[in-house]
Scaffold this motif. Structure first.
Motif, PDB file in Angstrom:
ATOM      1  N   ASP A  21      48.897  28.061  39.722  1.00 41.44           N
ATOM      2  CA  ASP A  21      49.727  28.694  40.742  1.00 41.44           C
ATOM      3  C   ASP A  21      49.996  27.660  41.831  1.00 41.44           C
ATOM      4  O   ASP A  21      49.262  26.674  41.963  1.00 41.44           O
ATOM      5  CB  ASP A  21      49.028  29.928  41.331  1.00 41.44           C
ATOM      6  CG  ASP A  21      50.039  30.958  41.833  1.00 41.44           C
ATOM      7  OD1 ASP A  21      51.173  30.556  42.155  1.00 41.44           O
ATOM      8  OD2 ASP A  21      49.708  32.154  41.883  1.00 41.44           O
ATOM      9  N   VAL A  24      49.106  27.228  47.464  1.00 43.87           N
ATOM     10  CA  VAL A  24      47.781  27.816  47.658  1.00 43.87           C
ATOM     11  C   VAL A  24      47.061  27.052  48.761  1.00 43.87           C
ATOM     12  O   VAL A  24      47.056  25.822  48.790  1.00 43.87           O
ATOM     13  CB  VAL A  24      46.951  27.775  46.355  1.00 43.87           C
ATOM     14  CG1 VAL A  24      45.572  28.390  46.587  1.00 43.87           C
ATOM     15  CG2 VAL A  24      47.681  28.517  45.246  1.00 43.87           C
ATOM     16  N   PHE A 116      47.316  32.748  48.828  1.00 43.87           N
ATOM     17  CA  PHE A 116      48.535  32.555  48.047  1.00 43.87           C
ATOM     18  C   PHE A 116      49.737  32.947  48.903  1.00 43.87           C
ATOM     19  O   PHE A 116      49.850  34.095  49.348  1.00 43.87           O
ATOM     20  CB  PHE A 116      48.493  33.391  46.771  1.00 43.87           C
ATOM     21  CG  PHE A 116      47.397  32.993  45.828  1.00 43.87           C
ATOM     22  CD1 PHE A 116      47.645  32.180  44.735  1.00 43.87           C
ATOM     23  CD2 PHE A 116      46.087  33.412  46.046  1.00 43.87           C
ATOM     24  CE1 PHE A 116      46.631  31.813  43.876  1.00 43.87           C
ATOM     25  CE2 PHE A 116      45.062  33.043  45.194  1.00 43.87           C
ATOM     26  CZ  PHE A 116      45.329  32.245  44.108  1.00 43.87           C
ATOM     27  N   ILE A 120      49.115  37.274  45.429  1.00 44.77           N
ATOM     28  CA  ILE A 120      48.260  36.974  44.288  1.00 44.77           C
ATOM     29  C   ILE A 120      48.953  37.368  42.987  1.00 44.77           C
ATOM     30  O   ILE A 120      49.415  38.500  42.835  1.00 44.77           O
ATOM     31  CB  ILE A 120      46.918  37.724  44.408  1.00 44.77           C
ATOM     32  CG1 ILE A 120      46.175  37.274  45.673  1.00 44.77           C
ATOM     33  CG2 ILE A 120      46.056  37.492  43.180  1.00 44.77           C
ATOM     34  CD1 ILE A 120      44.914  38.062  45.937  1.00 44.77           C
TER      35      ILE A 120
END
Length: 403
Positions: A21, A24, A116, A120
Motif C-alpha cells: 500500500d 503510509v 493510511f 485502510i
C-alpha cells in the motif's frame, strides 16, 4: 520504533510477498515520526517501509518482523470517528537482543501505528492478520542470503545501498488532529486531577488524626508512642515535602533543568509507586509532585518533558502512553504480563468485572482500572462485553480445557 531495523529491501529464503500500500505514515506510539508518505510492503515474515520506488529497487528500508506483533486493531480517523478507519495499531512485544540497528535505540511505547492517507485497505488488513496468525517464520528460519525481489517490481535494477531520506511533513489535517487530541487529553487530565483532591483530603485527615493521637499521648503521658504510629507519620511527612526542589533558574538550559527534574521525580516517586501497585496516572503524579514542592510548582508540560527523560537517567520507572491516550508513570518491573495475570485471577474470583468494580477492589482510579482490563484482553486472558448496561469483562473460557 526500537523494534524496526535498517535492512536492504530483499526477501529471505522462504519469505513471500503478500500485499502493498502507498501513502503510509508511521507513528511511534501516538508520536509523529519523520517516516511519512511511504510505501509499505507486507510479506509472510515482515513489514517493509520505504520511500516510493525504493523497496522494488532493493534500497535500504525499515523492516519490522511480524513475530513482535501480538495484537492488531483499527483506529478510526476524523472528528468523532466519522472518517472511517485510517490507522492500524500494532501492539508489540519487547525488542529481542541482537537486533540490527534501527531508527531508535529505545522507545517508551509498546505499540506503533500505520496511518493510511486513503483509508485502510481491508484486503491489506486481512492479509496482515492472516500473516500474524499463520506464523510462517516458525516453520522455516530465514537464511542470511537474501533473494531478489523481482515479485515486487517489473524492472531489473541492481540493488544498492542508500540511506533513508525522509522529511517531516505536517498538513492542516494533521495539525487539527493534534489539537483535537490535546484538547481530549486536557479534559481527561482535568477530570482526574479533581478526583485527586478528594484523595488528598482523605490523606490529610489521616495525618491529622495520627498527629492528634501522638500529641495526646505526649500531653497525658498515657504510654509510649507505638512504632507503627511513628513510621506512618514519617511516611506522610516525607510524601508531603521536598527539601530542595529543582527550579528552572538554577540551570543554564531547559534540557539540564528537565534532567534534574526527572532525577528528583524518580527519587520521590519510587516509594509512592510501590505503595500504589507500581503505576499511577500522570495527573496523579503531577498533584503529588506539586504537593511535595510547596510553592515551587511546575506545569504539566514540565512534568511531561521530565518524565520523557527518565530512561536517559536509568530511572526505575518510565513514562507510558496507552492506546487510549492515557499517560501513566510505571515502574519498569511492573510488566503487562504480571498485571494481566493478577487481573485474570480477580476475574476468576468475581466472575466478571467492570472498570468501576476493579477500581474499588484494586484501590486504583477508574482510568487505570480500565487500562488494566484492556491490557488483560490484549493478552488473551479476558473477553469484553459491551451492551446498553455498560462495559464488562469476563474470563476467557477458551483457555480452559474441556472434558
Amino acid at each position: 520504533m526500537d523494534r524496526f531495523e535498517y535492512i536492504e529491501a530483499r526477501l529471505f529464503d522462504g519469505e513471500n510477498y503478500l500485499k502493498r500500500d502507498k501513502n503510509v505514515k508511521i507513528y511511534d506510539g501516538d508520536d509523529k515520526t519523520q517516516y511519512v508518505d511511504g510505501e509499505v510492503v507486507l510479506t509472510t515474515h515482515r513489514i517493509l517501509w520505504g520511500k516510493p520506488g525504493d523497496i522494488p529497487k532493493g534500497l535500504v528500508c525499515l523492516s519490522l518482523h511480524l513475530y513482535y506483533v501480538f495484537c492488531i486493531e483499527e483506529e478510526s480517523g476524523g472528528v468523532f470517528g466519522l472518517g472511517g478507519p485510517k490507522r492500524i495499531i500494532l501492539h508489540l512485544g519487547p525488542a529481542l537482543p541482537g537486533k540490527r540497528p534501527g531508527p531508535a535505540v529505545v522507545s517508551p511505547y509498546h505499540f506503533i501505528k500505520l496511518s493510511f492517507k486513503d483509508g485502510i485497505d481491508q484486503t491489506f488488513y486481512k492479509a496482515l492478520n492472516d500473516a500474524v496468525t499463520a506464523k510462517a517464520w516458525e516453520r522455516s528460519t530465514p537464511i542470511a542470503s537474501p533473494i531478489s525481489t523481482r515479485s515486487l517490481t517489473s524492472g531489473n535494477a541492481k540493488p544498492s545501498v542508500a540511506p533513508v531520506n525522509s522529511k517531516l511533513r505536517f498538513g492542516i489535517v494533521g495539525i487539527e488532529r493534534s489539537i483535537e487530541e490535546q484538547h481530549r487529553a486536557t479534559d481527561e487530565s482535568i477530570t482526574v486531577a479533581f478526583k485527586d483532591l478528594t484523595k488528598l483530603m482523605e490523606k490529610a485527615k489521616d495525618m491529622v488524626a495520627i498527629s492528634k493521637n501522638i500529641s495526646t499521648k505526649i500531653r497525658d503521658k498515657q504510654g509510649d508512642i507505638s512504632e507503627d504510629d511513628t513510621v506512618r507519620f514519617k511516611s506522610y511527612l516525607m510524601s508531603l515535602g521536598i527539601d530542595d526542589p529543582v527550579t528552572r533558574d538554577t540551570f543554564r538550559s531547559d534540557s539540564e533543568y528537565y534532567l534534574g527534574l526527572a532525577q528528583q521525580i524518580s527519587d520521590m516517586m519510587v516509594a509512592v509507586l510501590m505503595d500504589c501497585g507500581g503505576i499511577m496516572s500522570l495527573a496523579d503524579v503531577w498533584c503529588r509532585v506539586n504537593r511535595a514542592r510547596g510553592l515551587e510548582l511546575i506545569s504539566p508540560e514540565d512534568l511531561l518533558n521530565a518524565c520523557k527523560l527518565l530512561q536517559r537517567i536509568d530511572a526505575p520507572m518510565s513514562l507510558r502512553k496507552f492506546p487510549s491516550g492515557a499517560c501513566v508513570l510505571q515502574l519498569n518491573s511492573n510488566r503487562d504480563e504480571e498485571i494481566a495475570r493478577t487481573t485474570s485471577d480477580l476475574l476468576e474470583e468475581n466472575g466478571s468485572l467492570t472498570p468501576v468494580t476493579l477500581s474499588q477492589i484494586a484501590n486504583v482510579s477508574v482510568l487505570l482500572a480500565r487500562e488494566r482490563l484492556f491490557a488483560t484482553e490484549r493478552l488473551g486472558l479476558a473477553c469484553r462485553d459491551e451492551s446498553i448496561e455498560g462495559l464488562a469483562f469476563y474470563p476467557n473460557l477458551f483457555l480452559k480445557e474441556t472434558s
